[in-house]
Motif scaffolding. Structure first.
Motif, short mmCIF file in Angstrom:
data_model
loop_
_atom_site.label_atom_id
_atom_site.label_comp_id
_atom_site.label_asym_id
_atom_site.label_seq_id
_atom_site.Cartn_x
_atom_site.Cartn_y
_atom_site.Cartn_z
N ASN A 64 0.80 -1.22 0.00
CA ASN A 64 0.00 0.00 0.00
C ASN A 64 0.83 1.28 0.00
O ASN A 64 0.28 2.37 0.03
N GLY A 65 2.17 1.14 0.01
CA GLY A 65 3.03 2.31 -0.06
C GLY A 65 3.21 3.06 1.24
O GLY A 65 3.84 4.12 1.26
N VAL A 66 2.66 2.53 2.34
CA VAL A 66 2.81 3.20 3.63
C VAL A 66 4.28 3.19 4.04
O VAL A 66 4.98 2.20 3.85
N THR A 67 4.74 4.30 4.59
CA THR A 67 6.15 4.44 4.97
C THR A 67 6.30 4.67 6.47
O THR A 67 5.38 5.16 7.13
N ASN A 68 7.46 4.32 6.97
CA ASN A 68 7.81 4.56 8.37
C ASN A 68 9.23 5.09 8.43
O ASN A 68 10.06 4.73 7.59
N TYR A 69 9.50 5.91 9.45
CA TYR A 69 10.81 6.51 9.58
C TYR A 69 11.29 6.44 11.02
O TYR A 69 10.51 6.54 11.96
N ALA A 70 12.60 6.31 11.17
CA ALA A 70 13.19 6.46 12.49
C ALA A 70 13.03 7.91 12.93
O ALA A 70 13.04 8.83 12.10
N ASP A 71 12.88 8.11 14.22
CA ASP A 71 12.68 9.47 14.74
C ASP A 71 13.83 10.39 14.33
O ASP A 71 13.61 11.60 14.09
N SER A 72 15.02 9.85 14.26
CA SER A 72 16.20 10.67 13.98
C SER A 72 16.22 11.23 12.56
O SER A 72 16.98 12.17 12.28
N VAL A 73 15.40 10.67 11.66
CA VAL A 73 15.43 11.14 10.27
C VAL A 73 14.09 11.71 9.81
O VAL A 73 13.99 12.19 8.67
N LYS A 74 13.07 11.65 10.65
CA LYS A 74 11.75 12.16 10.26
C LYS A 74 11.84 13.63 9.85
O LYS A 74 12.48 14.44 10.52
N GLY A 75 11.22 13.93 8.73
CA GLY A 75 11.22 15.30 8.24
C GLY A 75 12.44 15.63 7.39
O GLY A 75 12.50 16.69 6.76
N ARG A 76 13.43 14.73 7.36
CA ARG A 76 14.64 14.97 6.57
C ARG A 76 14.81 13.95 5.47
O ARG A 76 15.31 14.28 4.39
#
Length: 125
Positions: free
Chosen positions: A55-67
């Motif tokens: 479904n294309g859902v993504t997840n990110y580590a807190d340290s890289v979110k927004g970058r």
């Protein structure tokens, strides 16, 4: 089997951007998740970002979110990691990985992934 080949690493100044690519071949349709991990010297491998292929859902580590942004181009069987506002602490070997089990949906941990690329070095100074 799934084969993964990363490219796009190198040296960059802090605050700069870089895009990593992961070309996938083989039985890629069996992959439930595609992920990017990194490992710095003396540290454990950690998840950076992953993407559920269904479904294309993504997840990110807190340290890289927004970058950082993970994305896929199905026509090219390629997954990308766009990295912006890079910091020296982002310096690491970056690995692309594919998971054929559903464990990857529960957590972004290396043990959930069973296919790995050879890695590409990213150095931020």
């Amino acid at each position: 089997h799934v084969q993964l080949v990363e490219s796009g690493g190198g040296s960059v100044q802090a605050g700069g951007s870089q895009r990593l690519s992961c070309a996938a071949s083989g039985y890629i349709h069996a992959s439930n998740c595609m992920g990017w991990f990194r490992q710095a010297p003396g540290k454990e491998r950690e998840g950076v970002a992953d993407l559920y292929t269904g479904n294309g859902v993504t997840n990110y580590a807190d340290s890289v979110k927004g970058r950082f942004t993970i994305s896929q181009d199905n026509a090219k069987n390629t997954v990308y990691l766009q990295m912006n506002r890079l910091r020296p602490e982002d310096t690491a070997m970056y690995y692309c990985a594919a998971a054929t089990s559903f464990a990857c949906i529960r957590s972004m941990t290396p043990s959930a992934y069973n296919y790995w690329g050879q890695g590409t070095q990213v150095t931020v100074s």
